[in-house]
Design a protein around this motif. Structure first.
Motif, PDB file in Angstrom:
ATOM      1  N   GLN A  70       0.901  -1.286   0.145  1.00 22.15           N
ATOM      2  CA  GLN A  70      -0.013  -0.007   0.031  1.00 22.15           C
ATOM      3  C   GLN A  70       0.946   1.319   0.008  1.00 22.15           C
ATOM      4  O   GLN A  70       2.101   1.301   0.546  1.00 22.15           O
ATOM      5  CB  GLN A  70      -1.141   0.217   1.364  1.00 22.15           C
ATOM      6  CG  GLN A  70      -2.133   1.028   1.339  1.00 22.15           C
ATOM      7  CD  GLN A  70      -2.947   1.309   0.152  1.00 22.15           C
ATOM      8  OE1 GLN A  70      -2.636   1.844  -0.792  1.00 22.15           O
ATOM      9  NE2 GLN A  70      -4.032   0.376   0.208  1.00 22.15           N
ATOM     10  N   ASN A  71       0.142   2.267  -0.599  1.00 18.48           N
ATOM     11  CA  ASN A  71       1.072   3.694  -0.640  1.00 18.48           C
ATOM     12  C   ASN A  71       1.392   4.254   0.741  1.00 18.48           C
ATOM     13  O   ASN A  71       0.522   4.085   1.895  1.00 18.48           O
ATOM     14  CB  ASN A  71       0.034   4.679  -1.317  1.00 18.48           C
ATOM     15  CG  ASN A  71       0.226   4.718  -2.757  1.00 18.48           C
ATOM     16  OD1 ASN A  71       1.184   4.023  -3.305  1.00 18.48           O
ATOM     17  ND2 ASN A  71      -0.681   5.214  -3.389  1.00 18.48           N
ATOM     18  N   ALA A  72       2.629   4.290   0.936  1.00 23.58           N
ATOM     19  CA  ALA A  72       3.020   4.752   2.535  1.00 23.58           C
ATOM     20  C   ALA A  72       2.420   5.807   2.913  1.00 23.58           C
ATOM     21  O   ALA A  72       2.009   5.930   4.209  1.00 23.58           O
ATOM     22  CB  ALA A  72       4.616   4.729   2.223  1.00 23.58           C
ATOM     23  N   GLN A  73       2.498   6.777   2.312  1.00 26.45           N
ATOM     24  CA  GLN A  73       1.723   8.067   2.654  1.00 26.45           C
ATOM     25  C   GLN A  73       0.186   8.010   2.900  1.00 26.45           C
ATOM     26  O   GLN A  73      -0.392   8.626   3.983  1.00 26.45           O
ATOM     27  CB  GLN A  73       1.800   9.203   1.724  1.00 26.45           C
ATOM     28  CG  GLN A  73       1.482  10.831   2.147  1.00 26.45           C
ATOM     29  CD  GLN A  73       2.133  11.070   3.400  1.00 26.45           C
ATOM     30  OE1 GLN A  73       3.393  10.985   3.450  1.00 26.45           O
ATOM     31  NE2 GLN A  73       1.497  11.375   4.283  1.00 26.45           N
ATOM     32  N   SER A 113       6.991  -1.555   1.280  1.00 22.45           N
ATOM     33  CA  SER A 113       7.952  -2.479   0.654  1.00 22.45           C
ATOM     34  C   SER A 113       7.972  -1.862  -0.659  1.00 22.45           C
ATOM     35  O   SER A 113       8.275  -0.796  -0.937  1.00 22.45           O
ATOM     36  CB  SER A 113       7.343  -3.821   0.703  1.00 22.45           C
ATOM     37  OG  SER A 113       8.390  -4.876   0.126  1.00 22.45           O
ATOM     38  N   GLU A 114       7.774  -2.700  -1.793  1.00 25.18           N
ATOM     39  CA  GLU A 114       7.754  -2.560  -3.017  1.00 25.18           C
ATOM     40  C   GLU A 114       6.270  -2.035  -3.506  1.00 25.18           C
ATOM     41  O   GLU A 114       5.604  -3.073  -3.492  1.00 25.18           O
ATOM     42  CB  GLU A 114       8.239  -3.420  -4.073  1.00 25.18           C
ATOM     43  CG  GLU A 114       9.772  -3.707  -3.809  1.00 25.18           C
ATOM     44  CD  GLU A 114      10.387  -4.458  -4.786  1.00 25.18           C
ATOM     45  OE1 GLU A 114       9.633  -5.132  -5.923  1.00 25.18           O
ATOM     46  OE2 GLU A 114      11.427  -5.145  -4.819  1.00 25.18           O
ATOM     47  N   VAL A 115       5.932  -0.768  -3.790  1.00 20.34           N
ATOM     48  CA  VAL A 115       4.654  -0.409  -3.900  1.00 20.34           C
ATOM     49  C   VAL A 115       4.020  -1.267  -5.165  1.00 20.34           C
ATOM     50  O   VAL A 115       4.735  -1.691  -5.995  1.00 20.34           O
ATOM     51  CB  VAL A 115       4.400   0.981  -4.328  1.00 20.34           C
ATOM     52  CG1 VAL A 115       4.909   1.504  -5.721  1.00 20.34           C
ATOM     53  CG2 VAL A 115       3.047   1.474  -4.038  1.00 20.34           C
ATOM     54  N   VAL A 116       2.757  -1.617  -5.055  1.00 19.86           N
ATOM     55  CA  VAL A 116       2.048  -2.392  -6.305  1.00 19.86           C
ATOM     56  C   VAL A 116       2.346  -1.900  -7.684  1.00 19.86           C
ATOM     57  O   VAL A 116       2.151  -0.495  -7.660  1.00 19.86           O
ATOM     58  CB  VAL A 116       0.694  -2.562  -5.966  1.00 19.86           C
ATOM     59  CG1 VAL A 116      -0.176  -2.950  -7.107  1.00 19.86           C
ATOM     60  CG2 VAL A 116       0.354  -3.151  -4.681  1.00 19.86           C
ATOM     61  N   PRO A 117       2.648  -2.511  -8.480  1.00 14.93           N
ATOM     62  CA  PRO A 117       3.014  -2.065  -9.861  1.00 14.93           C
ATOM     63  C   PRO A 117       1.834  -1.600 -10.521  1.00 14.93           C
ATOM     64  O   PRO A 117       0.655  -2.212 -10.525  1.00 14.93           O
ATOM     65  CB  PRO A 117       3.668  -3.264 -10.600  1.00 14.93           C
ATOM     66  CG  PRO A 117       4.183  -4.116  -9.648  1.00 14.93           C
ATOM     67  CD  PRO A 117       3.321  -3.950  -8.651  1.00 14.93           C
ATOM     68  N   GLY A 141      -7.257   0.252 -10.433  1.00 12.09           N
ATOM     69  CA  GLY A 141      -7.313   0.238  -8.728  1.00 12.09           C
ATOM     70  C   GLY A 141      -5.460   0.159  -8.168  1.00 12.09           C
ATOM     71  O   GLY A 141      -5.461   0.437  -6.822  1.00 12.09           O
ATOM     72  N   ALA A 142      -4.581   0.549  -8.997  1.00 10.23           N
ATOM     73  CA  ALA A 142      -3.367   0.544  -8.902  1.00 10.23           C
ATOM     74  C   ALA A 142      -2.328   1.699  -9.311  1.00 10.23           C
ATOM     75  O   ALA A 142      -1.332   1.768  -9.027  1.00 10.23           O
ATOM     76  CB  ALA A 142      -2.689  -0.926  -9.201  1.00 10.23           C
ATOM     77  N   LYS A 143      -3.295   2.464 -10.076  1.00 12.32           N
ATOM     78  CA  LYS A 143      -2.409   3.719 -10.332  1.00 12.32           C
ATOM     79  C   LYS A 143      -2.977   4.825  -9.966  1.00 12.32           C
ATOM     80  O   LYS A 143      -3.960   5.621 -10.529  1.00 12.32           O
ATOM     81  CB  LYS A 143      -2.605   3.643 -11.899  1.00 12.32           C
ATOM     82  CG  LYS A 143      -1.556   4.627 -12.725  1.00 12.32           C
ATOM     83  CD  LYS A 143      -1.709   4.624 -14.159  1.00 12.32           C
ATOM     84  CE  LYS A 143      -0.515   5.442 -14.807  1.00 12.32           C
ATOM     85  NZ  LYS A 143      -0.622   5.591 -16.288  1.00 12.32           N
ATOM     86  N   THR A 144      -2.503   5.250  -8.558  1.00 10.66           N
ATOM     87  CA  THR A 144      -3.163   6.472  -7.714  1.00 10.66           C
ATOM     88  C   THR A 144      -2.547   7.719  -8.242  1.00 10.66           C
ATOM     89  O   THR A 144      -1.387   7.571  -8.805  1.00 10.66           O
ATOM     90  CB  THR A 144      -2.934   6.307  -6.506  1.00 10.66           C
ATOM     91  OG1 THR A 144      -1.706   6.155  -6.107  1.00 10.66           O
ATOM     92  CG2 THR A 144      -3.820   5.083  -5.819  1.00 10.66           C
ATOM     93  N   ILE A 145      -3.457   8.737  -8.400  1.00  7.93           N
ATOM     94  CA  ILE A 145      -2.506  10.027  -8.969  1.00  7.93           C
ATOM     95  C   ILE A 145      -2.019  10.792  -7.701  1.00  7.93           C
ATOM     96  O   ILE A 145      -1.150  11.850  -8.099  1.00  7.93           O
ATOM     97  CB  ILE A 145      -3.959  10.938  -9.224  1.00  7.93           C
ATOM     98  CG1 ILE A 145      -4.764  11.217  -8.060  1.00  7.93           C
ATOM     99  CG2 ILE A 145      -4.885  10.671 -10.365  1.00  7.93           C
ATOM    100  CD1 ILE A 145      -5.717  12.433  -8.314  1.00  7.93           C
ATOM    101  N   PRO A 200      -4.912  -7.756  -9.558  1.00  9.70           N
ATOM    102  CA  PRO A 200      -3.646  -8.081  -8.850  1.00  9.70           C
ATOM    103  C   PRO A 200      -3.003  -6.748  -8.119  1.00  9.70           C
ATOM    104  O   PRO A 200      -3.064  -5.813  -8.501  1.00  9.70           O
ATOM    105  CB  PRO A 200      -2.507  -8.529  -9.706  1.00  9.70           C
ATOM    106  CG  PRO A 200      -3.212  -7.954 -11.230  1.00  9.70           C
ATOM    107  CD  PRO A 200      -4.601  -7.917 -10.974  1.00  9.70           C
ATOM    108  N   GLY A 201      -2.501  -6.997  -6.740  1.00  7.13           N
ATOM    109  CA  GLY A 201      -2.103  -5.965  -6.159  1.00  7.13           C
ATOM    110  C   GLY A 201      -1.764  -6.357  -4.830  1.00  7.13           C
ATOM    111  O   GLY A 201      -0.634  -6.728  -4.463  1.00  7.13           O
ATOM    112  N   LEU A 202      -2.320  -5.746  -3.739  1.00 10.88           N
ATOM    113  CA  LEU A 202      -1.948  -5.715  -2.494  1.00 10.88           C
ATOM    114  C   LEU A 202      -1.973  -7.031  -2.016  1.00 10.88           C
ATOM    115  O   LEU A 202      -2.301  -8.142  -2.422  1.00 10.88           O
ATOM    116  CB  LEU A 202      -3.115  -5.069  -1.493  1.00 10.88           C
ATOM    117  CG  LEU A 202      -3.075  -3.579  -1.980  1.00 10.88           C
ATOM    118  CD1 LEU A 202      -4.480  -2.763  -1.248  1.00 10.88           C
ATOM    119  CD2 LEU A 202      -2.036  -2.625  -1.577  1.00 10.88           C
TER     120      LEU A 202
END
Length: 219
Positions: A70-73, A113-117, A141-145, A200-202
């Motif tokens: 998940q995005n750290a911020q 860790s390594e954010v979802v591609p 759902g994996a390409k957040t702005i 695919p993602g989290l």
């Protein structure tokens, strides 16, 4: 709600997105600046729920969310909201309120860790209601702005439904989501959640402990 009325509601919600995105883009670009190794140690308390397969929140009953990748911020902001009361959850409040800002940063960076591609192809046909989601979270759902937005790909569908319900009722306080969710019918929550949940993602935190990152699909 009729089909026509539903389309009107979706259209109104979509129309809100550009203004909200502009407001976000003009804000300072916040980002988590943490120590992943220290975060790995501090995150042991997270594994007690988020690292247990099929673990569920007792009341209301829903799956605890996946945090790996998940995005750290976003995670930093979520912990702050639990600590400050903008998200109402007694267990999470008790955990988050004991953490310093640096603790939150460290935990979040470790969990990311390594954010979802972001470039994974979309699986399935997106329901019409997802039109209100993709501008901020991406078609898959994996390409957040922004890293302040959560990745939805592979998230537990029933958790997504619960989160949307809490935004809808105001139990979760977020001005951007409040504006967006106002135009989404609650009957569409399940379709939205199932669509993003199948991407695919989290991953769960037990997979982070095993692999150091979310394993790739088919890996």
């Amino acid at each position: 709600m009729s089909l026509r009325a539903g389309r009107v509601a979706i259209g109104r919600a979509v129309a809100l997105v550009p203004a909200l995105v502009l407001a976000l883009s003009t804000a300072l670009d916040a980002h988590a600046d943490g120590n992943a190794q220290r975060g790995k140690v501090l995150a042991y308390t997270c594994h007690g729920c988020h690292g247990v397969p099929d673990y569920r929140n007792a009341f209301p009953n829903y799956s605890v969310p996946k945090l790996g990748g998940q995005n750290a911020q976003y995670l930093v902001n979520a912990l702050g909201a639990y600590a400050g009361g903008d998200r109402a959850h007694q267990t999470m409040h008790s955990q988050a309120a004991t953490l310093s800002e640096q603790d939150r940063d460290d935990i979040a960076v470790y969990l990311q860790s390594e954010v979802v591609p972001p470039g994974s192809p979309v699986i399935g046909t997106p329901p019409p209601a997802t039109q209100t989601c993709v501008s901020c979270h991406g078609a898959n759902g994996a390409k957040t702005i922004s890293p302040e937005y959560p990745i939805l790909a592979a998230q537990q569908p029933d958790y997504i439904v619960q989160a949307l319900h809490e935004y809808k009722t105001g139990k979760r306080k977020n001005p951007i989501m409040a504006g967006i969710i106002a135009g989404v019918d609650e009957k569409d929550f399940e379709a939205i959640a199932q669509f993003f949940g199948q991407q695919p993602g989290l991953c769960s935190t037990d997979q982070l402990r095993l692999h150091g990152k979310c394993p790739k699909e088919g890996g």
